[in-house]
Scaffold this active site. Structure first.
Site, PDB file in Angstrom:
ATOM      1  N   ARG A 268       0.833  -1.192   0.000  1.00  0.00           N
ATOM      2  CA  ARG A 268       0.000   0.000   0.000  1.00  0.00           C
ATOM      3  C   ARG A 268       0.870   1.244   0.000  1.00  0.00           C
ATOM      4  O   ARG A 268       1.708   1.424   0.876  1.00  0.00           O
ATOM      5  CB  ARG A 268      -0.912  -0.007   1.235  1.00  0.00           C
ATOM      6  CG  ARG A 268      -1.878   1.173   1.274  1.00  0.00           C
ATOM      7  CD  ARG A 268      -2.829   1.066   2.443  1.00  0.00           C
ATOM      8  NE  ARG A 268      -2.141   1.081   3.727  1.00  0.00           N
ATOM      9  CZ  ARG A 268      -2.754   1.087   4.895  1.00  0.00           C
ATOM     10  NH1 ARG A 268      -4.073   1.043   4.938  1.00  0.00           N
ATOM     11  NH2 ARG A 268      -2.080   1.104   6.019  1.00  0.00           N
TER      12      ARG A 268
ATOM     13  N   ASP B 154       0.999  -1.921  12.483  1.00  0.00           N
ATOM     14  CA  ASP B 154       1.302  -2.551  11.205  1.00  0.00           C
ATOM     15  C   ASP B 154       1.719  -4.002  11.467  1.00  0.00           C
ATOM     16  O   ASP B 154       2.750  -4.255  12.101  1.00  0.00           O
ATOM     17  CB  ASP B 154       2.429  -1.795  10.494  1.00  0.00           C
ATOM     18  CG  ASP B 154       2.700  -2.343   9.100  1.00  0.00           C
ATOM     19  OD1 ASP B 154       3.245  -3.467   9.003  1.00  0.00           O
ATOM     20  OD2 ASP B 154       2.375  -1.653   8.121  1.00  0.00           O
TER      21      ASP B 154
ATOM     22  N   ASP C  50       5.270  -5.001  10.200  1.00  0.00           N
ATOM     23  CA  ASP C  50       6.349  -4.423  11.013  1.00  0.00           C
ATOM     24  C   ASP C  50       6.467  -5.154  12.338  1.00  0.00           C
ATOM     25  O   ASP C  50       7.589  -5.415  12.819  1.00  0.00           O
ATOM     26  CB  ASP C  50       6.088  -2.942  11.253  1.00  0.00           C
ATOM     27  CG  ASP C  50       6.354  -2.090  10.018  1.00  0.00           C
ATOM     28  OD1 ASP C  50       7.013  -2.597   9.082  1.00  0.00           O
ATOM     29  OD2 ASP C  50       5.909  -0.928   9.992  1.00  0.00           O
TER      30      ASP C  50
ATOM     31  N   THR D  86      -0.939   7.586  -1.232  1.00  0.00           N
ATOM     32  CA  THR D  86      -2.235   7.481  -1.919  1.00  0.00           C
ATOM     33  C   THR D  86      -3.141   6.410  -1.317  1.00  0.00           C
ATOM     34  O   THR D  86      -4.344   6.395  -1.594  1.00  0.00           O
ATOM     35  CB  THR D  86      -2.017   7.133  -3.398  1.00  0.00           C
ATOM     36  OG1 THR D  86      -1.448   5.813  -3.493  1.00  0.00           O
ATOM     37  CG2 THR D  86      -1.080   8.131  -4.062  1.00  0.00           C
TER      38      THR D  86
END
Length: 214
Positions: A109, A205, A208, A113
């Site tokens: 991703r 995340d 991560d 945007t």
């Protein structure tokens, strides 16, 4: 506790899943523990997403006698991992179904945007004859999941399920609008997405936290 079904969405509220998910949400949970818990939850979610697989009786010989016994019918399943975080669920799924075929879909991703960018796609043949279970821990904006399933359908897949750990209402709505024929299985639907497209309260995340990156 039985799964709770919404329209096209099954929230698996098993107590063990919810307990492990709480530990994963805690920002103090270590990388090793996060990875292990994700794999353990994948076992339990895999049980639900495969609950209605078709069986057929096959002849076998037990130590006592010959018999007809149930076995999975049809071609091997395909587990399709959306890289990179999907691999955390994939490993647990393969623990339960080691003969499954595996597809890898590289989509990330763009943080500006929030749109998906594809960089890799590799899948088994004969997708049209197989049940494909797509795995990614987070259904946030649903951009990556929607794009991944677009690619699988282009390659002939017509029986697809999507499995995630957490979902946002916005992601569920967008995903269901894009692919109403694809049921969703998740451990929880959280409150909302923030301005950066992260699930709140969420767990941060997933990639991560699995791999110790930023």
């Amino acid at each position: 506790m039985a799964p709770v079904s919404l329209e096209g969405v099954t929230v698996v509220q098993h107590p063990l899943i919810q307990h492990k998910l709480t530990i994963m949400r805690d920002k103090e949970t270590s990388i090793a523990s996060f990875r292990r818990l994700l794999r353990e939850i994948a076992h339990l979610l895999c049980y639900e997403v495969t609950r209605d697989l078709e069986l057929e009786n096959i002849p076998i010989d037990t130590p006592m006698q010959a018999m007809e016994a149930p076995a999975l019918k049809g071609k091997k399943l395909v587990f399709a991992s959306i890289l990179r975080a999907g691999n955390g669920l994939l490993e647990g799924m393969l623990d339960l179904v080691p003969a499954a075929r595996v597809a890898h879909i590289g989509i990330y991703r763009d943080h500006e945007t929030l749109e998906p960018v594809e960089y890799y796609f590799k899948a088994p043949s004969n997708l049209e004859d197989r049940l494909v279970i797509v795995v990614d821990p987070m259904l946030a904006t649903a951009n990556s999941a929607t794009a991944a399933i677009d690619k699988l359908k282009e390659r002939g897949a017509n029986r697809i399920r999507f499995l995630c750990l957490l979902a946002a209402p916005e992601g569920v709505e967008r995903f269901r609008n894009a692919h109403p024929d694809v049921p969703v299985f998740t451990a929880a639907i959280d409150s909302h997405l923030n301005e950066k497209g992260y699930i709140v309260p969420g767990l941060g995340d997933a990639g991560d936290r699995m791999y110790g990156t930023k």
